[in-house]
Design a protein around this motif. Structure first.
Motif, PDB file in Angstrom:
ATOM      1  N   PHE A   1       0.830  -1.198   0.000  1.00 21.49           N
ATOM      2  CA  PHE A   1       0.000   0.000   0.000  1.00 21.49           C
ATOM      3  C   PHE A   1       0.874   1.262   0.000  1.00 21.49           C
ATOM      4  CE2 PHE A   1      -2.715  -3.303   1.683  1.00 21.49           C
ATOM      5  CZ  PHE A   1      -3.910  -3.066   1.028  1.00 21.49           C
ATOM      6  N   ASN A   2       1.706   1.393  -1.003  1.00 22.54           N
ATOM      7  CA  ASN A   2       2.548   2.584  -1.124  1.00 22.54           C
ATOM      8  C   ASN A   2       2.117   3.457  -2.285  1.00 22.54           C
ATOM      9  OD1 ASN A   2       3.287   0.936  -3.188  1.00 22.54           O
ATOM     10  ND2 ASN A   2       5.488   0.928  -2.754  1.00 22.54           N
ATOM     11  N   THR A   3       1.005   3.105  -2.894  1.00 20.15           N
ATOM     12  CA  THR A   3       0.460   3.875  -4.007  1.00 20.15           C
ATOM     13  C   THR A   3      -0.946   4.326  -3.652  1.00 20.15           C
ATOM     14  OG1 THR A   3       1.728   2.545  -5.572  1.00 20.15           O
ATOM     15  CG2 THR A   3      -0.072   3.871  -6.464  1.00 20.15           C
ATOM     16  N   ARG A   4      -1.222   5.587  -3.889  1.00 21.25           N
ATOM     17  CA  ARG A   4      -2.549   6.109  -3.554  1.00 21.25           C
ATOM     18  C   ARG A   4      -3.583   5.538  -4.518  1.00 21.25           C
ATOM     19  NH1 ARG A   4      -2.573  12.481  -2.900  1.00 21.25           N
ATOM     20  NH2 ARG A   4      -4.720  11.925  -2.328  1.00 21.25           N
ATOM     21  N   PRO A   5      -4.683   5.050  -4.003  1.00 20.57           N
ATOM     22  CA  PRO A   5      -5.734   4.528  -4.891  1.00 20.57           C
ATOM     23  C   PRO A   5      -6.434   5.663  -5.623  1.00 20.57           C
ATOM     24  CG  PRO A   5      -6.502   4.530  -2.623  1.00 20.57           C
ATOM     25  CD  PRO A   5      -5.048   4.927  -2.583  1.00 20.57           C
ATOM     26  N   ASP A   6      -7.150   5.313  -6.659  1.00 18.94           N
ATOM     27  CA  ASP A   6      -7.926   6.280  -7.432  1.00 18.94           C
ATOM     28  C   ASP A   6      -9.192   6.595  -6.639  1.00 18.94           C
ATOM     29  OD1 ASP A   6      -9.466   7.713  -9.229  1.00 18.94           O
ATOM     30  OD2 ASP A   6      -8.817   6.541 -10.956  1.00 18.94           O
ATOM     31  N   ALA A   7      -9.147   7.651  -5.855  1.00 24.82           N
ATOM     32  CA  ALA A   7     -10.265   7.991  -4.974  1.00 24.82           C
ATOM     33  C   ALA A   7     -11.519   8.359  -5.767  1.00 24.82           C
ATOM     34  CB  ALA A   7      -9.869   9.135  -4.050  1.00 24.82           C
ATOM     35  N   VAL A   8     -11.341   8.993  -6.922  1.00 20.94           N
ATOM     36  CA  VAL A   8     -12.504   9.391  -7.726  1.00 20.94           C
ATOM     37  C   VAL A   8     -13.248   8.156  -8.235  1.00 20.94           C
ATOM     38  CG1 VAL A   8     -13.245  10.611  -9.800  1.00 20.94           C
ATOM     39  CG2 VAL A   8     -11.418  11.561  -8.380  1.00 20.94           C
ATOM     40  N   ALA A   9     -12.510   7.153  -8.732  1.00 17.36           N
ATOM     41  CA  ALA A   9     -13.154   5.927  -9.216  1.00 17.36           C
ATOM     42  C   ALA A   9     -13.852   5.200  -8.085  1.00 17.36           C
ATOM     43  CB  ALA A   9     -12.105   5.028  -9.877  1.00 17.36           C
ATOM     44  N   LEU A  10     -13.215   5.157  -6.913  1.00 18.53           N
ATOM     45  CA  LEU A  10     -13.852   4.505  -5.768  1.00 18.53           C
ATOM     46  C   LEU A  10     -15.125   5.243  -5.348  1.00 18.53           C
ATOM     47  CD1 LEU A  10     -10.736   3.565  -3.600  1.00 18.53           C
ATOM     48  CD2 LEU A  10     -12.220   2.011  -4.891  1.00 18.53           C
ATOM     49  N   MET A  11     -15.094   6.573  -5.410  1.00 20.90           N
ATOM     50  CA  MET A  11     -16.295   7.337  -5.076  1.00 20.90           C
ATOM     51  C   MET A  11     -17.414   7.062  -6.081  1.00 20.90           C
ATOM     52  SD  MET A  11     -17.909   9.267  -3.093  1.00 20.90           S
ATOM     53  CE  MET A  11     -16.555   9.667  -1.989  1.00 20.90           C
ATOM     54  N   LEU A  12     -17.073   6.927  -7.365  1.00 24.48           N
ATOM     55  CA  LEU A  12     -18.080   6.575  -8.365  1.00 24.48           C
ATOM     56  C   LEU A  12     -18.695   5.210  -8.048  1.00 24.48           C
ATOM     57  CD1 LEU A  12     -16.462   7.703 -11.754  1.00 24.48           C
ATOM     58  CD2 LEU A  12     -18.427   8.728 -10.593  1.00 24.48           C
ATOM     59  N   ALA A  13     -17.863   4.263  -7.616  1.00 23.79           N
ATOM     60  CA  ALA A  13     -18.380   2.946  -7.253  1.00 23.79           C
ATOM     61  C   ALA A  13     -19.322   3.035  -6.062  1.00 23.79           C
ATOM     62  CB  ALA A  13     -17.221   1.990  -6.949  1.00 23.79           C
ATOM     63  N   VAL A  14     -18.959   3.855  -5.071  1.00 22.76           N
ATOM     64  CA  VAL A  14     -19.820   4.030  -3.898  1.00 22.76           C
ATOM     65  C   VAL A  14     -21.153   4.649  -4.299  1.00 22.76           C
ATOM     66  CG1 VAL A  14     -20.072   5.285  -1.722  1.00 22.76           C
ATOM     67  CG2 VAL A  14     -17.906   4.159  -2.259  1.00 22.76           C
ATOM     68  N   LEU A  15     -21.119   5.677  -5.130  1.00 29.83           N
ATOM     69  CA  LEU A  15     -22.353   6.325  -5.579  1.00 29.83           C
ATOM     70  C   LEU A  15     -23.230   5.359  -6.378  1.00 29.83           C
ATOM     71  CD1 LEU A  15     -20.966   9.834  -6.641  1.00 29.83           C
ATOM     72  CD2 LEU A  15     -22.299   9.267  -4.594  1.00 29.83           C
ATOM     73  N   ALA A  16     -22.599   4.546  -7.224  1.00 27.06           N
ATOM     74  CA  ALA A  16     -23.372   3.557  -7.977  1.00 27.06           C
ATOM     75  C   ALA A  16     -24.004   2.539  -7.038  1.00 27.06           C
ATOM     76  CB  ALA A  16     -22.466   2.858  -8.994  1.00 27.06           C
ATOM     77  N   ALA A  17     -23.260   2.128  -6.005  1.00 32.39           N
ATOM     78  CA  ALA A  17     -23.803   1.174  -5.041  1.00 32.39           C
ATOM     79  C   ALA A  17     -24.969   1.774  -4.270  1.00 32.39           C
ATOM     80  CB  ALA A  17     -22.702   0.728  -4.077  1.00 32.39           C
ATOM     81  N   VAL A  18     -24.853   3.042  -3.879  1.00 34.38           N
ATOM     82  CA  VAL A  18     -25.953   3.723  -3.183  1.00 34.38           C
ATOM     83  C   VAL A  18     -27.182   3.796  -4.082  1.00 34.38           C
ATOM     84  CG1 VAL A  18     -26.704   5.939  -2.239  1.00 34.38           C
ATOM     85  CG2 VAL A  18     -24.451   5.028  -1.647  1.00 34.38           C
ATOM     86  N   ALA A  19     -26.977   4.103  -5.355  1.00 28.88           N
ATOM     87  CA  ALA A  19     -28.106   4.157  -6.288  1.00 28.88           C
ATOM     88  C   ALA A  19     -28.795   2.810  -6.402  1.00 28.88           C
ATOM     89  CB  ALA A  19     -27.616   4.621  -7.660  1.00 28.88           C
ATOM     90  N   LEU A  20     -28.024   1.725  -6.411  1.00 27.57           N
ATOM     91  CA  LEU A  20     -28.609   0.384  -6.527  1.00 27.57           C
ATOM     92  C   LEU A  20     -29.311  -0.039  -5.248  1.00 27.57           C
ATOM     93  CD1 LEU A  20     -25.640  -1.354  -8.374  1.00 27.57           C
ATOM     94  CD2 LEU A  20     -27.941  -1.075  -9.305  1.00 27.57           C
ATOM     95  N   TRP A  21     -28.660   0.145  -4.105  1.00 31.67           N
ATOM     96  CA  TRP A  21     -29.195  -0.336  -2.839  1.00 31.67           C
ATOM     97  C   TRP A  21     -30.249   0.604  -2.259  1.00 31.67           C
ATOM     98  CZ3 TRP A  21     -24.136  -2.658  -3.059  1.00 31.67           C
ATOM     99  CH2 TRP A  21     -24.107  -4.006  -2.705  1.00 31.67           C
ATOM    100  N   ARG A  22     -29.883   1.877  -2.123  1.00 29.00           N
ATOM    101  CA  ARG A  22     -30.745   2.809  -1.404  1.00 29.00           C
ATOM    102  C   ARG A  22     -31.897   3.307  -2.252  1.00 29.00           C
ATOM    103  NH1 ARG A  22     -33.921   5.222   0.758  1.00 29.00           N
ATOM    104  NH2 ARG A  22     -33.794   6.837   2.385  1.00 29.00           N
ATOM    105  N   PHE A  23     -31.602   3.675  -3.489  1.00 27.48           N
ATOM    106  CA  PHE A  23     -32.637   4.280  -4.336  1.00 27.48           C
ATOM    107  C   PHE A  23     -33.245   3.313  -5.333  1.00 27.48           C
ATOM    108  CE2 PHE A  23     -29.808   7.802  -3.051  1.00 27.48           C
ATOM    109  CZ  PHE A  23     -30.751   8.610  -2.408  1.00 27.48           C
TER     110      PHE A  23
END
Length: 457
Positions: A411-433
């Motif tokens: 874990f010496n490389t920063r992950p792509d936070a924007v892509a992970l946030m897109l995945a979280v938003l997509a998951a919220v859309a599927l589960w919550r909405f």
């Protein structure tokens, strides 16, 4: 269409089923996990064309066959409802839109190279695919594993399967075999330990929802086993393989690219188990190393196309065939597109033909085994094992979007936070909405395009 729990749905016409299978071909994103989840939601929960038990029983059978299990499941359900032509239509429409799209995208890829527009769309879609697989994992696990306190055996099998694939990197066929053996042993020493896991995940109060093809619906006459019917299916399958292969052999010779594509993908369809991710290493080794139809980088791009278009992921074979036909100029240098499209169709034909034969020939046997614990317990164990494999796939996708250049385990490389946030938003859309797959895919594609357009990702 709102039905009461006890009200049985009306019979489904062939035209209505045709419209559904066509729609499914355009919305079947998310790999086998997402596709199975879509069919479960539409056919079991929403339309109630088939019951939970019969859906899972058919799924268990498809899981142990070589080839794309989601496409085989669609073929099986179409056959169960509307005989042979119902199965052929359901199975064909499952991948036909994907074939057309992939031919078009492959042409753009080969003719114009990587475009920023396409790259931006793919950037947004990949996190959505990861969220869809996670959502499917939740739904499939909940439906097939049951309550872990009441039925711990399916959960244990799923956990062991996850460790076997992720930690020990064992091949999927070996995991399936181990699960089948575990199921056979449990059927003898602890009958019922898997039956609870193979049914409904939660205890529901009130009347059980009736389905058109219910748990106790008799097997329709066309789905009963007869020797003449089996012989007819096998003969038709043999002719559908021999005639095109003979035409290729006479036209191009044994060493011709199209002939070799047909022969290679026949072997790939028959000798590889466990879905697309079990086939891909074999295809990559032969197509890149032996036949030199494409490069490793092109194979990776083809996988990205397969992941972000509807239809089974194994449709990457159409991309392999297309690029091979383009590079080898099978129709001459002045007809690159025509030759490549023909090669893609040849690869698709010989890849999917065995799946239709397996289902149409083996379907009557599957129907006759419903309720037989000695046979259904090993298949239920396979379903539990596949849950673990899907969990591994979800983890693989998340790592791929977080570390697009590859994750080394340090874990010496920063992950792509924007892509992970897109995945979280997509998951919220599927589960919550409760968004559907198409709106999630479309919104994610637009988001990815805008992020790349404004240099925010």
């Amino acid at each position: 269409m709102n039905l009461s729990a006890s009200e049985k749905p009306s019979p489904v016409s062939f035209a209505e089923a045709f419209r559904f299978w066509l729609q499914l071909g355009f919305i079947s994103f998310g790999g086998p996990a997402g596709q199975i989840a879509i069919m479960h939601r539409e056919l079991v929960e929403k339309r109630r064309w088939v019951s939970e038990q019969r859906f899972l029983h058919a799924l268990n059978f498809c899981m142990v066959l070589p080839g794309p299990e989601a496409q085989q499941l669609a073929t099986y359900l179409g056959w169960l409802m509307h005989r042979t032509w119902g199965g052929v239509v359901a199975g064909t429409l499952f991948f036909l839109p994907s074939l057309v799209l992939l031919i078009g995208l492959s042409w753009i890829y080969m003719a114009f190279g990587q475009q920023p527009l396409v790259a931006g769309i793919f950037y947004g879609i990949k996190p959505a695919v990861a969220a869809i697989v996670l959502h499917a994992l939740h739904r499939i696990a909940g439906k097939s594993l049951g309550n872990p306190r009441l039925a711990p055996a399916p959960w244990a099998i799923a956990a062991v399967s996850f460790i076997a694939v992720w930690g020990l990197q064992l091949p999927f066929p070996l995991v399936v075999l181990g699960a089948m053996l575990a199921g056979a042993v449990l059927a003898r020493v602890a009958p019922g330990s898997l039956a609870r896991g193979a049914g409904h995940a939660s205890v529901k109060t009130g009347p059980r929802e009736a389905a058109l093809i219910d748990d106790d619906t008799p097997t329709p006459p066309h789905a009963l086993f007869t020797r003449p019917r089996l012989a007819a299916v096998l003969l038709a399958g043999a002719l559908l393989w021999l005639l095109p292969m003979a035409a290729l052999l006479l036209t191009y010779g044994w060493s011709g690219t199209l002939t070799q594509i047909g022969w290679f993908f026949t072997k790939a369809a028959l000798l590889t188990f466990g879905g697309a991710y079990a086939v891909l290493p074999y295809v990559n080794q032969a197509a890149v190393g032996h036949y030199q139809w494409l490069t490793t980088a092109q194979m990776m791009d083809g996988l990205a196309l397969g992941e972000t278009t509807p239809g089974p992921l194994i449709m990457v074979v159409a991309f392999v065939g297309f690029v091979g036909g383009w590079v080898k100029q099978v129709a001459g240098p002045d007809a690159l597109l025509a030759g490549a499209a023909l090669a893609a169709c040849v690869a698709t034909w010989f890849t999917f033909l065995p799946s239709f034969i397996f289902i149409l020939a083996g379907g009557p046997w599957v129907e006759s085994t419903r309720g037989n614990l000695k046979l259904t317990a090993p298949l239920a164990a396979v379903t539990a094992a596949v849950v673990g494999v899907i969990a591994n796939l979800a983890l693989f996708f998340i790592a791929a979007i977080a570390y697009p250049s590859g994750f080394t385990g340090i874990f010496n490389t920063r992950p792509d936070a924007v892509a992970l946030m897109l995945a979280v938003l997509a998951a919220v859309a599927l589960w919550r909405f409760k968004w559907g797959v198409i709106p999630v895919i479309a919104a994610s594609a637009v988001a990815g395009l805008l992020l790349r357009w404004f240099s925010l990702a």
